[in-house]
Scaffold this motif. Structure first.
Motif, PDB file in Angstrom:
ATOM      1  N   LEU A   1     -15.461  -0.047  -1.262  1.00 44.91           N
ATOM      2  CA  LEU A   1     -14.243  -0.869  -1.301  1.00 44.91           C
ATOM      3  C   LEU A   1     -13.599  -0.977   0.079  1.00 44.91           C
ATOM      4  O   LEU A   1     -13.051  -2.020   0.423  1.00 44.91           O
ATOM      5  CB  LEU A   1     -13.248  -0.284  -2.301  1.00 44.91           C
ATOM      6  CG  LEU A   1     -13.629  -0.410  -3.781  1.00 44.91           C
ATOM      7  CD1 LEU A   1     -12.648   0.361  -4.655  1.00 44.91           C
ATOM      8  CD2 LEU A   1     -13.663  -1.879  -4.198  1.00 44.91           C
ATOM      9  N   VAL A   2     -13.673   0.099   0.881  1.00 45.36           N
ATOM     10  CA  VAL A   2     -13.130   0.059   2.247  1.00 45.36           C
ATOM     11  C   VAL A   2     -13.845  -1.017   3.056  1.00 45.36           C
ATOM     12  O   VAL A   2     -13.221  -1.852   3.725  1.00 45.36           O
ATOM     13  CB  VAL A   2     -13.273   1.429   2.944  1.00 45.36           C
ATOM     14  CG1 VAL A   2     -13.014   1.297   4.443  1.00 45.36           C
ATOM     15  CG2 VAL A   2     -12.291   2.436   2.349  1.00 45.36           C
TER      16      VAL A   2
ATOM     17  N   GLY B   1     -12.892  -4.458   1.428  1.00 49.54           N
ATOM     18  CA  GLY B   1     -11.467  -4.797   1.507  1.00 49.54           C
ATOM     19  C   GLY B   1     -10.973  -5.021   2.919  1.00 49.54           C
ATOM     20  O   GLY B   1     -10.266  -5.998   3.191  1.00 49.54           O
ATOM     21  N   GLU B   2     -11.334  -4.125   3.859  1.00 52.14           N
ATOM     22  CA  GLU B   2     -10.849  -4.260   5.232  1.00 52.14           C
ATOM     23  C   GLU B   2     -11.440  -5.488   5.914  1.00 52.14           C
ATOM     24  O   GLU B   2     -10.760  -6.159   6.698  1.00 52.14           O
ATOM     25  CB  GLU B   2     -11.152  -2.988   6.027  1.00 52.14           C
ATOM     26  CG  GLU B   2     -10.312  -1.798   5.580  1.00 52.14           C
ATOM     27  CD  GLU B   2     -10.513  -0.566   6.434  1.00 52.14           C
ATOM     28  OE1 GLU B   2     -11.307  -0.628   7.401  1.00 52.14           O
ATOM     29  OE2 GLU B   2      -9.884   0.473   6.137  1.00 52.14           O
TER      30      GLU B   2
ATOM     31  N   GLN C   1      -7.219   6.261  -1.946  1.00 52.11           N
ATOM     32  CA  GLN C   1      -8.020   5.375  -1.104  1.00 52.11           C
ATOM     33  C   GLN C   1      -8.517   4.181  -1.907  1.00 52.11           C
ATOM     34  O   GLN C   1      -8.456   3.030  -1.453  1.00 52.11           O
ATOM     35  CB  GLN C   1      -9.205   6.130  -0.524  1.00 52.11           C
ATOM     36  CG  GLN C   1     -10.002   5.347   0.513  1.00 52.11           C
ATOM     37  CD  GLN C   1      -9.237   5.133   1.807  1.00 52.11           C
ATOM     38  OE1 GLN C   1      -8.818   6.088   2.448  1.00 52.11           O
ATOM     39  NE2 GLN C   1      -9.044   3.888   2.195  1.00 52.11           N
TER      40      GLN C   1
ATOM     41  N   THR D   1       0.833  -1.205   0.000  1.00 52.64           N
ATOM     42  CA  THR D   1       0.000   0.000   0.000  1.00 52.64           C
ATOM     43  C   THR D   1       0.868   1.256   0.000  1.00 52.64           C
ATOM     44  O   THR D   1       0.566   2.230  -0.698  1.00 52.64           O
ATOM     45  CB  THR D   1      -0.953   0.024   1.206  1.00 52.64           C
ATOM     46  OG1 THR D   1      -0.205  -0.136   2.428  1.00 52.64           O
ATOM     47  CG2 THR D   1      -1.982  -1.081   1.109  1.00 52.64           C
TER      48      THR D   1
ATOM     49  N   GLU E   1      -7.396   0.165  -1.368  1.00 51.80           N
ATOM     50  CA  GLU E   1      -8.357  -0.923  -1.136  1.00 51.80           C
ATOM     51  C   GLU E   1      -8.244  -2.004  -2.196  1.00 51.80           C
ATOM     52  O   GLU E   1      -8.395  -3.193  -1.889  1.00 51.80           O
ATOM     53  CB  GLU E   1      -9.779  -0.352  -1.098  1.00 51.80           C
ATOM     54  CG  GLU E   1     -10.026   0.643   0.019  1.00 51.80           C
ATOM     55  CD  GLU E   1      -9.612   0.129   1.388  1.00 51.80           C
ATOM     56  OE1 GLU E   1      -9.800  -1.063   1.667  1.00 51.80           O
ATOM     57  OE2 GLU E   1      -9.104   0.942   2.192  1.00 51.80           O
TER      58      GLU E   1
ATOM     59  N   ALA F   1     -15.183   4.446  -3.112  1.00 56.39           N
ATOM     60  CA  ALA F   1     -14.061   4.201  -2.207  1.00 56.39           C
ATOM     61  C   ALA F   1     -14.531   3.552  -0.910  1.00 56.39           C
ATOM     62  O   ALA F   1     -13.920   2.592  -0.417  1.00 56.39           O
ATOM     63  CB  ALA F   1     -13.326   5.509  -1.903  1.00 56.39           C
TER      64      ALA F   1
ATOM     65  N   ILE G   1      -5.369  -4.107  -1.154  1.00 51.21           N
ATOM     66  CA  ILE G   1      -5.734  -4.966  -0.020  1.00 51.21           C
ATOM     67  C   ILE G   1      -6.541  -6.173  -0.503  1.00 51.21           C
ATOM     68  O   ILE G   1      -6.307  -7.312  -0.062  1.00 51.21           O
ATOM     69  CB  ILE G   1      -6.539  -4.165   1.019  1.00 51.21           C
ATOM     70  CG1 ILE G   1      -5.642  -3.133   1.704  1.00 51.21           C
ATOM     71  CG2 ILE G   1      -7.149  -5.094   2.065  1.00 51.21           C
ATOM     72  CD1 ILE G   1      -6.399  -2.172   2.605  1.00 51.21           C
ATOM     73  N   ILE G   2      -7.493  -5.941  -1.389  1.00 49.56           N
ATOM     74  CA  ILE G   2      -8.329  -7.036  -1.900  1.00 49.56           C
ATOM     75  C   ILE G   2      -7.482  -8.034  -2.690  1.00 49.56           C
ATOM     76  O   ILE G   2      -7.590  -9.252  -2.499  1.00 49.56           O
ATOM     77  CB  ILE G   2      -9.471  -6.482  -2.768  1.00 49.56           C
ATOM     78  CG1 ILE G   2     -10.461  -5.703  -1.887  1.00 49.56           C
ATOM     79  CG2 ILE G   2     -10.196  -7.607  -3.510  1.00 49.56           C
ATOM     80  CD1 ILE G   2     -11.469  -4.887  -2.668  1.00 49.56           C
TER      81      ILE G   2
END
Length: 320
Positions: free
Chosen positions: A157-158, A161-162, A73, A29, A77, A154, A80-81
């Motif tokens: 996706l947050v 993804g998180e 952002q 990231t 994400e 965004a 992260i995914i």
């Protein structure tokens, strides 16, 4: 040395995998963000849209600068995914054990409930703050519709993804420890750690993020799917920021309402937003009590590790 790296089933210990995942998370990231900014900067300098000597920035450069936070952002994400999916594939777990199984049934059962709970919790706190004069609405005048759209993307996706990373990947990896307290607590602390350097962070905000992390972890542990967590995470973030115009984890973004806090305090959470306030602490406790009731008859078995069968041997079957 072998015992340090591997467990009695010959599998790499979960602690090492979590460590590697976190190292990759920060490296990828960070690298993606820095490279993107540097490449854009060099392009704009080359085209004359930025002049370091005079400080000049063209209208194009200013527009890109305004769009950069949401773009970064979204990029983070996506990283992260992709990281979560890549590690999962390398480990050769079955896809249904990532917490995304049975979408049509599980989303209707848990996902929609999560969306409604996230909306309800955020709205309840907002209304309490309005009635106690701890937040004031200045106007209801949407910012740029384009900016609103991309921030919604965004935040979608947050939420996805998180939860995929902290719950789906890390909790599943920690099955190898066979310790449910560790499985639920460590990803929650990591989840809070991801927000540790956000603007306006406080001790209460970190405690609240750990608490909601434990609530989400319990939901995944009892249901075997992430849809409740993802749904709650998405609507909590979107309504807090895009709709009501409050900071979300310390970030001020484009919104439909323009609101402000007359004074920072323990109710509104100050610069970090309501996640730094005690109202969110109360909501987190109430949500956990609700989930205790909701999943009181759950028969889902989160343990043991799907890589280990009941004869205690390694089982690395694929199911892609």
């Amino acid at each position: 040395m072998r015992k340090v790296l591997k467990n009695r089933y010959g599998l790499v210990r979960s602690g090492w995998i979590v460590f590697i995942c976190m190292a990759l998370f920060y490296a990828l990231t960070g690298m993606a963000s820095m490279l993107s900014v540097e490449i854009l900067r060099k392009i704009l300098i080359a085209t004359g849209d930025i002049n370091d000597t005079t400080g000049y920035m063209s209208s194009l450069a200013l527009a890109i600068d305004d769009a950069l936070p949401v773009a970064l952002q979204i990029l983070m994400e996506i990283v992260i995914i992709l990281l979560s999916i890549s590690v999962w594939k390398i480990m050769r777990y079955q896809w249904r054990d990532l917490g995304l199984r049975d979408f049509s049934k599980s989303f209707k059962k848990d996902g929609i409930t999560g969306l409604l709970l996230g909306f309800g919790a955020c709205t309840m706190i907002f209304l309490i703050l309005i009635f106690t004069d701890n937040v004031r609405i200045d106007s209801v005048r949407p910012d740029s519709y384009s900016s609103l759209f991309w921030w919604i993307v965004a935040l979608l996706l947050v939420g996805f993804g998180e939860e995929l990373f902290c719950r789906g990947l890390l909790m599943s990896v920690l099955r190898r420890s066979n310790n449910i307290y560790l499985i639920m607590a460590l990803p929650s602390v990591i989840f809070a750690g991801i927000h540790l350097f956000n603007p306006g962070v406080t001790a209460i905000s970190i405690v609240n993020i750990i608490l909601i992390g434990i609530v989400f972890s319990y939901s995944y542990y009892k249901s075997g799917n992430l849809w409740m967590c993802i749904g709650y995470h998405i609507t909590w973030n979107i309504f807090q920021s895009v709709i009501y115009g409050m900071p979300v984890s310390g970030l001020n973004i484009s919104s439909i309402m323009t609101s402000h806090y007359p004074a920072a305090n323990l109710l509104n959470g100050g610069d970090f937003g309501i996640e730094g306030g005690i109202l969110t602490t109360c909501v987190n406790v109430l949500l956990f009590l609700y989930l205790l009731y909701r999943y009181r008859t759950s028969t889902y078995e989160f343990l043991p590790d799907p890589h280990i069968n009941f004869q205690g041997t390694s089982d690395t079957r694929k199911d892609y």
